[in-house]
Write a protein that holds these residues in place. Structure first.
Motif, PDB file in Angstrom:
ATOM      1  N   GLY A 154       0.795  -1.232   0.000  1.00  0.00           N
ATOM      2  CA  GLY A 154       0.000   0.000   0.000  1.00  0.00           C
ATOM      3  C   GLY A 154       0.818   1.267   0.000  1.00  0.00           C
ATOM      4  O   GLY A 154       0.252   2.380  -0.017  1.00  0.00           O
ATOM      5  N   ALA A 161      -0.203   3.758  -2.653  1.00  0.00           N
ATOM      6  CA  ALA A 161      -1.498   4.425  -2.443  1.00  0.00           C
ATOM      7  C   ALA A 161      -1.392   5.461  -1.337  1.00  0.00           C
ATOM      8  O   ALA A 161      -1.959   6.547  -1.413  1.00  0.00           O
ATOM      9  CB  ALA A 161      -2.554   3.388  -2.094  1.00  0.00           C
ATOM     10  N   ILE A 162      -0.565   5.114  -0.311  1.00  0.00           N
ATOM     11  CA  ILE A 162      -0.405   6.045   0.815  1.00  0.00           C
ATOM     12  C   ILE A 162       0.300   7.309   0.370  1.00  0.00           C
ATOM     13  O   ILE A 162      -0.034   8.424   0.761  1.00  0.00           O
ATOM     14  CB  ILE A 162       0.358   5.347   1.958  1.00  0.00           C
ATOM     15  CG1 ILE A 162      -0.582   4.381   2.686  1.00  0.00           C
ATOM     16  CG2 ILE A 162       0.963   6.345   2.931  1.00  0.00           C
ATOM     17  CD1 ILE A 162       0.137   3.432   3.629  1.00  0.00           C
ATOM     18  N   CYS A 222       0.455   8.546  -2.717  1.00  0.00           N
ATOM     19  CA  CYS A 222      -0.184   9.297  -3.821  1.00  0.00           C
ATOM     20  C   CYS A 222      -0.986  10.474  -3.289  1.00  0.00           C
ATOM     21  O   CYS A 222      -1.930  10.300  -2.510  1.00  0.00           O
ATOM     22  CB  CYS A 222      -1.107   8.367  -4.618  1.00  0.00           C
ATOM     23  SG  CYS A 222      -2.070   9.281  -5.846  1.00  0.00           S
ATOM     24  N   ILE A 249      -4.709   5.653  -6.423  1.00  0.00           N
ATOM     25  CA  ILE A 249      -4.442   4.209  -6.364  1.00  0.00           C
ATOM     26  C   ILE A 249      -5.286   3.540  -5.279  1.00  0.00           C
ATOM     27  O   ILE A 249      -5.423   4.065  -4.167  1.00  0.00           O
ATOM     28  CB  ILE A 249      -2.936   3.980  -6.059  1.00  0.00           C
ATOM     29  CG1 ILE A 249      -2.071   4.741  -7.080  1.00  0.00           C
ATOM     30  CG2 ILE A 249      -2.614   2.497  -6.065  1.00  0.00           C
ATOM     31  CD1 ILE A 249      -0.600   4.789  -6.734  1.00  0.00           C
TER      32      ILE A 249
END
Lengths: 353, 71, 248
Positions: free
Chosen positions: B55, B58-59, B61, B66
């Protein structure tokens, strides 16, 4: 309804509480410090909140937040303190936040003096902040009128979702007169469903804001605001006028100065000079229409104000050049005298002006 | 065997490559064959098999492009 | 299939206007995720003053007020005093908080106002195009310190967290950074604790978040993270400066 003897500044606080105001944010300044002093004692007694802010700038922004959160909220100050609040006032107008701002005017410019003055007329009626905005502006001439118009101001602020100014002066702030608190509140004001109270999952988010980065949207917003201001001009003009139909001279004055003018009118009558008066109670919207009632043989209009003549522009607009206009004023905290006003009246009436 | 499913909201990507630098497996690159509605080449996973569904991408971004799920 | 990461419900679907790689976006996510995870999103009222993040009033999925530059702490004070049961927060940049709004933040902390401040420190004025801020580092070139900031001309960069930590009303003060996933996770923990400080009624809470400004620093987003690590973290040490005791 029993009357009570009260000092103007304290009557402002009592009237606000009577009108349902439960939040006051202020800062000390002569000659209006008794407003925050009174509120610091009286608001907690009714479950309200008084807070002394770190500056008048912070105070008006606390008013912005509280008003935007749906509360009836007020601040009070005097001339230089009110100057510090101008950005907050234009933001509140842009974000359509109801609030009441009381100005106990004093001598200027800059630090000026602490005695009464009326030299914030331009700032109050033309707007001291940026952008096309207007604010209702009441000029009480007595403590009773101050109480009545502070209470009315809260209704009008909510009705139009706009800041409302009370333009009094140091004399009103410091003087004591007997007052009563009439129940005249408008009960059918719309709910404040636009306020930021937390969605509680029951509605879309609310935004209180005056920023419109897209010029088209900002113009649309200005057009929407202008409709409100036109309504105010049509429906909110208040004034007192008498003796215009046969006056030799007409005086124009507001607030405490109008009371001194009324004394001069009596002195003039004793000398056989008929003097009428126009007393704007709303400095904005201004009572231009009443000038048509002045009889054509009137020899001239005398504007009287505790300033260097800020009252004159609106007089000239009102009279549209139909007769000569003159100004008599004291400023810097000095107060006009009946004798001083009478001397000017006699010159105008005698044609020696 | 891929441990993660990684999806990109292509049109939200601004091609800033922060995700590229924080992927411990170095399996994210900007997809040069594609241009999104903003005119950027959106990021994508070049070898999903090595994804460990951590992750990080995503963290990191800034634009919530994401979504990462652990299989 | 378990969800590792998805876009937070605390954000609206309005795309961020921020420049590519600007970590304002990361910080917005952390605040939004925290509001959702603490179950207070529907009570939240945020205040977004002037700066790049003024448009946060469009991004957070809760009631928002836009405030004049520097005045968010005063606006938040007004809101919180009217709605003490709501969760109130300000989201401010360094030009806003550490320059024009210094009096407001100091006095909010001094009064122990029970709201939470997210203070984004990117050592520059972003929205207006890269001018020097009180947090701009010595030697850092900006459009108003073209030869690099000097101590003689405009003093040392201001360390707000350390300053505010001296104020008793500030019950939680921490500086964090969002330059790596690990630091982002730590930042989120601090932001959550800052909101808990409010929810438990302890007093004023602030998290200073070191953030990048690729466009005005003149670096790629990735290089900007490196610049932050090498230059900002040494001068603005990460860590907690004040914490509150849990309700026993």
């Amino acid at each position: 309804m029993s009357k009570v003897l009260m000092k103007g500044n304290e009557a402002v606080g009592a009237a606000a509480i009577k009108a349902g105001c439960r939040y006051f944010f202020g800062y000390p300044i002569t000659p209006s410090s008794e407003i925050p002093e009174y509120m610091s004692k009286a608001l907690p007694e009714v479950g309200g909140v008084f807070l002394q802010a770190e500056s008048e700038v912070a105070a008006i922004n606390m008013v912005y937040g509280a008003g935007g959160a749906g509360a009836r909220v007020m601040t009070g100050s005097s001339s230089p303190g009110i100057s510090l609040k101008q950005e907050g006032i234009t933001y509140a107008a842009g974000a359509e936040i109801p609030c009441v701002i009381v100005n106990m005017m004093r001598g200027g410019p800059g630090l000026g003096s602490i005695q009464p003055g009326q030299a914030d007329y331009y700032q109050s009626t033309r707007g001291g902040g940026n952008g096309d905005y207007r604010t209702l502006c009441y000029a009480p001439a007595s403590i009773q009128e101050t109480v009545d118009y502070v209470m009315l101001a809260f209704d009008k602020a909510d009705e139009y979702r706009n800041p409302v100014l009370i333009c009094a002066d140091g004399m009103i702030g410091q003087m004591m007169e007997a007052v009563e608190f009439k129940e005249n509140l408008n009960k059918n004001l719309p709910a404040k469903d636009w306020a930021t109270t937390g969605t509680k999952g029951k509605r879309e988010k609310n935004i209180v804001n005056s920023l419109f980065l897209e010029a088209e949207l900002c113009e649309d917003h200005n057009i929407r605001l202008e409709k409100k201001y036109k309504l105010m001009e049509e429906n909110e003009v208040l004034y007192e006028a008498f003796g215009l139909e046969d006056a030799d001279v007409v005086c124009v004055a507001y607030g405490t100065t109008s009371r001194i003018v009324k004394t001069a009118i009596k002195l003039a009558a004793a000398k056989g000079i008929k003097v009428g008066i126009i007393r704007p109670i709303t400095l904005w919207p201004y009572p231009y229409a009443i000038y048509k009632d002045i009889n054509p043989n009137c020899k001239g209009i005398l504007g009287v104000e505790m300033s260097q003549g800020q009252i004159m522009d609106d007089i000239k607009i009102g009279i549209e050049g139909r007769m000569p206009v003159y100004f008599h004023g004291r400023t810097g905290g000095m107060v006009p005298t009946p004798a001083g006003i009478l001397a000017e009246i006699e010159k105008i009436a005698g044609g020696t002006k | 065997m891929a441990k993660g499913k990684v999806t990109f909201n292509d049109d939200a990507c601004k091609g800033c490559e922060l995700c590229v630098t924080v992927c411990p497996k170095q399996i994210i690159k900007l997809n040069k064959e594609k241009i999104n509605s903003k005119g950027y080449s959106p990021a994508h996973v070049i070898n999903i098999e090595e994804c460990i569904a951590c992750g990080n991408c995503a963290i990191m971004c800034p634009d919530s492009v994401i979504t990462v799920e652990r299989l | 299939m378990t969800m590792v990461y998805e876009k937070s419900k605390g954000l609206t679907d309005v795309p961020f206007h921020y420049c590519p790689g600007c970590t304002h976006g990361v910080i917005h996510k952390l605040v939004a995720e925290t509001l959702v995870e603490l179950g207070v999103l529907e009570d939240a009222i945020g205040v977004a003053p002037v700066g790049c993040s003024v448009l946060a009033y469009k991004y957070f999925n809760c009631d928002m007020q836009e405030a004049a530059h520097g005045r968010a702490p005063a606006v938040a004070t007004g809101i919180k005093r009217v709605h003490p049961e709501n969760v109130v927060f300000t989201y401010q940049g360094d030009g806003d908080l550490a320059s024009i709004g210094t009096a407001e933040i100091v006095h909010a902390a001094h009064r122990g106002e029970k709201f939470t401040t997210i203070f984004v420190n990117n050592a520059i004025y972003g929205m207006t195009g890269g001018q020097m801020a009180p947090t701009t580092l010595i030697g850092q070139k900006t459009t108003t310190s073209p030869l690099g900031r000097t101590v003689e001309h405009s003093g040392m960069p201001i360390r707000m967290s350390e300053m505010l930590a001296t104020i008793d009303g500030a019950k939680f003060v921490e500086r964090v950074s969002v330059d790596t996933p690990a630091n982002i996770r730590k930042a989120k923990k601090a932001i959550k604790r800052a909101f808990e400080c409010q929810i438990q009624g302890k007093g004023f809470a602030i998290v200073e978040v070191l953030s990048t400004c690729p466009t005005n620093w003149g670096y790629t987003p990735v290089k900007a993270l490196g610049w932050l690590q090498e230059n900002m973290i040494p001068y603005y040490p990460l860590g907690n400066f004040r914490d509150f005791e849990e309700d026993k």
